[in-house]
Design an enzyme around this catalytic site. Structure first.
Site, PDB file in Angstrom:
ATOM      1  CB  CYS A 112      -0.949   0.002   1.192  1.00 11.88           C
ATOM      2  SG  CYS A 112      -2.036  -1.444   1.258  1.00 11.88           S
ATOM      3  CG  HIS A 238      -3.330   3.361   2.648  1.00 12.98           C
ATOM      4  ND1 HIS A 238      -3.942   2.995   1.463  1.00 12.98           N
ATOM      5  CD2 HIS A 238      -3.268   2.227   3.407  1.00 12.98           C
ATOM      6  CE1 HIS A 238      -4.228   1.697   1.508  1.00 12.98           C
ATOM      7  NE2 HIS A 238      -3.832   1.214   2.673  1.00 12.98           N
ATOM      8  CG  ASN A 268      -6.776  -1.020   1.846  1.00 13.54           C
ATOM      9  OD1 ASN A 268      -6.092  -0.655   0.899  1.00 13.54           O
ATOM     10  ND2 ASN A 268      -6.247  -1.494   2.960  1.00 13.54           N
TER      11      ASN A 268
END
Length: 313
Positions: A112, A238, A268
């Site tokens: 990520c 994020h 996500n």
């Protein structure tokens, strides 16, 4: 030379999956998912839509926005954990599909945090003087590595892509500072399980790590740019979990209205998370030329990255 984002593009698949979808096979509810994660829906790519397909769509938009031809791209860096194949890379596939010449192309794996790592790599290549226009893509098809028997992770993940062209920008704009790091001792908390090829996450440990490191990395990046939290116009974390995001925002000292939230729409999306959020804020007119943005991500590795930039070409 000031180096930054010359062109931007984002892409999300058409298929919308709402929280109620999971109620039929998991012990969960729309209310619980929303309260615990902030997610209301996510986008999933179709079975015949690969990671490279999403990367291609976002790349076309970024190249057009940069006002250049695809032939002017002289390097491709793709941040992804979910390539079409172990090899060739998504970057190789993208190079051929975009009709770009035989330029350097590579995938970068930092989970990520990948978009941050790839942006900074591109910045260094441009500042070397050897490259002018580097296509950076953050893209993941997490739906293909999600364990739908695991209530704690099945609800979290979505698919999508974001792309930027990194090159020389006007004086005072572009990437002002950055902070990258990793801690391999935490690798056991978030990884792709070799037994089933699906994501495993120790949610409690990842939460503790993320809350601490997102705040630290953001503050360090802002300080390196000789700025303060008051100078920040938009905080783009994020989009992992609204509670992690809120904790990071508070540690940086940013008011709620200055934080980008797209986790409710996309879930996500790993390396695509931050560019998808930027795309949303551009559409809503919340990012303008000369705005100061702080981008921060964390991911498997464990890895992290934060970037301070002044928006504009």
């Amino acid at each position: 030379m000031d180096v930054g984002i010359k062109g931007f593009g984002a892409y999300a698949p058409e298929k919308v999956v709402e929280n109620t979808y999971f109620e039929s096979f998991l012990e969960t509810s729309d209310e619980w998912i929303s309260q615990m994660t902030g997610i209301k829906e996510r986008r999933w790519a179709g079975e015949d839509e690969e990671t490279s397909d999403m990367a291609y769509q976002a790349s076309l938009k970024a190249i057009e926005d940069a006002g250049i031809e695809a032939s002017e791209i002289d390097m491709i860096i793709v941040a992804t954990s979910t390539g079409d194949f172990p090899f060739p890379t998504v970057a190789n596939i993208l190079q051929e599909r975009l009709g770009i010449g035989k330029v350097a192309s590579m995938d970068q794996l930092a989970a990520c945090s990948g978009f941050m790592y790839s942006m900074i790599n591109a910045k260094q290549f441009v500042q070397s003087g050897d490259y002018k226009n580097i296509l950076v893509v953050g893209v993941d098809k997490l739906s293909k590595i999600t364990d739908f028997t695991d209530r704690s992770t099945a609800i979290l993940f979505g698919d999508g892509a974001g792309a930027v062209v990194i090159g020389e920008v006007s004086e005072g704009r572009g990437i002002l500072s950055y902070e990258l790091g990793s801690d391999g001792s935490g690798a056991k908390h978030l990884y792709l399980n070799p037994e089933n090829g699906k994501i495993f996450m120790n949610g409690r440990e990842v939460f503790k790590f993320a809350v601490r490191i997102m705040g630290e990395a953001s503050n360090n990046a802002v300080a390196k740019a000789n700025l303060t939290a008051d100078d920040v116009d938009m905080f783009v974390p994020h989009q992992a979990n609204i509670r992690i995001m809120e904790s990071a925002r508070e540690r940086l000292g940013i008011p709620k209205e200055k934080m980008s939230v797209s986790v409710d729409r996309f879930g996500n999306t790993s390396a695509a998370s931050i560019p998808l959020s930027i795309g949303q804020e551009l559409e809503n007119g919340r990012i303008k030329d000369d705005d100061v943005l702080v981008l921060v991500g964390f991911g498997g590795g464990l890895t992290w990255g934060a970037v301070t930039l002044r928006w504009g070409k």
